[in-house]
Write a protein that holds these residues in place. Sequence first.
Motif, mmCIF file in Angstrom:
data_model
loop_
_atom_site.group_PDB
_atom_site.id
_atom_site.type_symbol
_atom_site.label_atom_id
_atom_site.label_comp_id
_atom_site.label_asym_id
_atom_site.label_seq_id
_atom_site.Cartn_x
_atom_site.Cartn_y
_atom_site.Cartn_z
ATOM 1 N N SER A 427 88.227 51.784 63.914
ATOM 2 C CA SER A 427 88.447 50.767 64.938
ATOM 3 C C SER A 427 89.798 51.011 65.596
ATOM 4 O O SER A 427 90.735 51.481 64.942
ATOM 5 N N GLU A 428 89.876 50.704 66.890
ATOM 6 C CA GLU A 428 91.148 50.930 67.592
ATOM 7 C C GLU A 428 92.260 50.073 67.021
ATOM 8 O O GLU A 428 93.413 50.494 66.961
ATOM 9 N N LYS A 429 91.930 48.851 66.620
ATOM 10 C CA LYS A 429 92.915 47.902 66.115
ATOM 11 C C LYS A 429 92.582 47.529 64.676
ATOM 12 O O LYS A 429 91.431 47.652 64.250
ATOM 13 N N PRO A 430 93.564 47.038 63.916
ATOM 14 C CA PRO A 430 93.272 46.587 62.545
ATOM 15 C C PRO A 430 92.250 45.452 62.530
ATOM 16 O O PRO A 430 92.228 44.602 63.418
ATOM 17 N N LEU A 431 91.405 45.450 61.510
ATOM 18 C CA LEU A 431 90.404 44.403 61.340
ATOM 19 C C LEU A 431 90.955 43.294 60.451
ATOM 20 O O LEU A 431 91.807 43.518 59.597
ATOM 21 N N THR A 432 90.437 42.101 60.651
ATOM 22 C CA THR A 432 90.810 40.994 59.778
ATOM 23 C C THR A 432 90.204 41.204 58.396
ATOM 24 O O THR A 432 89.233 41.962 58.219
ATOM 25 N N LYS A 433 90.750 40.498 57.417
ATOM 26 C CA LYS A 433 90.210 40.565 56.062
ATOM 27 C C LYS A 433 88.748 40.139 56.046
ATOM 28 O O LYS A 433 87.911 40.759 55.370
ATOM 29 N N GLU A 434 88.418 39.082 56.813
ATOM 30 C CA GLU A 434 87.049 38.580 56.848
ATOM 31 C C GLU A 434 86.093 39.605 57.444
ATOM 32 O O GLU A 434 84.959 39.772 56.962
ATOM 33 N N LYS A 435 86.521 40.299 58.510
ATOM 34 C CA LYS A 435 85.660 41.295 59.141
ATOM 35 C C LYS A 435 85.436 42.487 58.204
ATOM 36 O O LYS A 435 84.309 43.007 58.108
ATOM 37 N N LYS A 436 86.472 42.905 57.507
ATOM 38 C CA LYS A 436 86.319 44.015 56.566
ATOM 39 C C LYS A 436 85.359 43.637 55.434
ATOM 40 O O LYS A 436 84.543 44.466 55.005
ATOM 41 N N GLU A 437 85.434 42.406 54.972
ATOM 42 C CA GLU A 437 84.518 41.976 53.918
ATOM 43 C C GLU A 437 83.080 41.923 54.427
ATOM 44 O O GLU A 437 82.140 42.298 53.711
ATOM 45 N N GLU A 438 82.891 41.480 55.669
ATOM 46 C CA GLU A 438 81.546 41.457 56.251
ATOM 47 C C GLU A 438 80.958 42.861 56.336
ATOM 48 O O GLU A 438 79.797 43.101 55.956
ATOM 49 N N LEU A 439 81.738 43.805 56.842
ATOM 50 C CA LEU A 439 81.269 45.189 56.958
ATOM 51 C C LEU A 439 81.065 45.804 55.581
ATOM 52 O O LEU A 439 80.130 46.585 55.365
ATOM 53 N N ASN A 440 81.931 45.472 54.654
ATOM 54 C CA ASN A 440 81.789 45.960 53.289
ATOM 55 C C ASN A 440 80.435 45.546 52.709
ATOM 56 O O ASN A 440 79.717 46.370 52.116
ATOM 57 N N ARG A 441 80.045 44.292 52.885
ATOM 58 C CA ARG A 441 78.762 43.818 52.367
ATOM 59 C C ARG A 441 77.582 44.521 53.045
ATOM 60 O O ARG A 441 76.572 44.813 52.404
ATOM 61 N N ILE A 442 77.725 44.786 54.345
ATOM 62 C CA ILE A 442 76.656 45.489 55.057
ATOM 63 C C ILE A 442 76.397 46.854 54.436
ATOM 64 O O ILE A 442 75.255 47.213 54.111
ATOM 65 N N PHE A 443 77.460 47.632 54.241
ATOM 66 C CA PHE A 443 77.261 48.990 53.730
ATOM 67 C C PHE A 443 76.940 48.985 52.239
ATOM 68 O O PHE A 443 76.205 49.862 51.760
ATOM 69 N N SER A 444 77.456 48.000 51.517
ATOM 70 C CA SER A 444 77.076 47.864 50.110
ATOM 71 C C SER A 444 75.580 47.607 49.969
ATOM 72 O O SER A 444 74.927 48.130 49.056
ATOM 73 N N TYR A 445 75.033 46.823 50.901
ATOM 74 C CA TYR A 445 73.602 46.512 50.891
ATOM 75 C C TYR A 445 72.757 47.782 50.982
ATOM 76 O O TYR A 445 71.665 47.855 50.419
ATOM 77 N N PHE A 446 73.277 48.804 51.685
ATOM 78 C CA PHE A 446 72.563 50.078 51.826
ATOM 79 C C PHE A 446 72.987 51.089 50.754
ATOM 80 O O PHE A 446 72.760 52.282 50.887
ATOM 81 N N HIS A 447 73.645 50.576 49.707
ATOM 82 C CA HIS A 447 74.011 51.367 48.535
ATOM 83 C C HIS A 447 75.031 52.464 48.814
ATOM 84 O O HIS A 447 75.029 53.521 48.176
#
Length: 458
Positions: A427-447
């Motif tokens: 990402s061009e700019k730093p992500l918030t903690k909440e956004k990183k956790e959301e993306l983390n769950r997305i990719f975790s879901y796909f193992h």
Amino acid sequence: MENHTEIYCNQSLHYNIDDSLQISLNIKENKCNIPVSKLFTMSARENKKRDFLFVSKVIGKHMPMIPDTLKIIGGILARLWINEREDTVLYSTTELVNTLISLDASLDMMDSNLKNGEKDLKNHSIQDAIKNSNSILKAPIRLANKTLFIGFAETATGLAQSVLQNFSNAAYIHTTREKITSIEPALFFNEEHSHAVEHSLFPYENDFFNKFSDIVLIDDELTTGKSALNLIKCLPGKYFGIISILDWRDANSYKMFVDEPNLDVRVCSLLKGDIKCSKSKDIISDDITIPPSSTTLIPSTECVFQLAQSIEGYNKSTGRFGIASSDNLKISEEINSISKLLIKERTTGNCLCVGTGEFIYLPCSISSMLGDNVYFHSTTRSPVHARNIPSYGNKNKIAFQSPEDDTITNYLYNIPDNFYTQVFFFSEKPLTKEKKEELNRIFSYFHVKSIIFVCWKC
């Protein structure tokens, strides 16, 4: 979706999406004789203005590709342009075309590996082809006319900057849909068929557009060319061009160009043809993938790189505010230094690198230097029907709010389950903690096993 016939020129392609959307393509010209299946497939838009979408396989947007693909397609288009513009045959595309075809063939192997439960893909002949093509691309080409290339956001920003890399005396800027408030736009125009119609241009120099003899627009495909004409009418250039991978303009669209007073536009494309589309009923999308909130977070780290200067946190190396060929060396050095640090974070197995929105060229170029088994594509604002059916372009769909604007929905398509072991999210700019956790769950879901967040800040 069935693809009944495929030929290179002067015959037809037919697509039938769920017996709901019928698309016929008549291929009239294919300059480099690239099999059509190497360039795109089809999907259905969630857009009342236009039902179909050409899903490119070579620009790093909806579908995963080997990252080197972007610079290869940019090199091909750059050579087609100069050969046509300057009426020469000096710049061959043969080696680059052969490499492009080989890269797509390796993705076919990826699909086969998925079906067979295999994880890794190593093909030394492909690596040799990439090296040979890189040696060709390292020799910059000098244009006879001082040229500005303009990339269309968001899809063609990476493609357009990859074209610029081939020239020693050109400049580049791309349109943007981002809301930039600290400077006034030099101009704005509409892309009328799009899901997000408003585009702006923010050159950092006054009188920027008056400095060029040629102004050349770059997009992945032309259907009518109306958006390109809307922009051209706003520009002060003396000579205009359009570079596009695909050109589907019909007779009325050609006439629109011809009838425009005092305007001569040269269009250069890989493939030309016409399209017919009929819709018999509404398409029913597969469900959007929504990972449950209970999905376990996977290990993650963040790599933050410093920007010497920026405008509202946006990286000037992207070309959003204008760059010149003279900046290419500095940008290449930035790519090299960052990739050397990120490759230390690589684990074994397949790796997905994800760009965000208009931020494509830098992440893709860095990704190309992170070793074997690396794939790249990016998030998009474009809403497309997801259907897990053969030959369809958008197999599955994830939706989330833009990291920079919660009023805008972003999508990520075509994430296979249990295939990638690691993700680099750029990402061009730093992500918030909440956004990183959301993306983390997305990719975790796909193992996926781990995720690295890569960003820039001043």
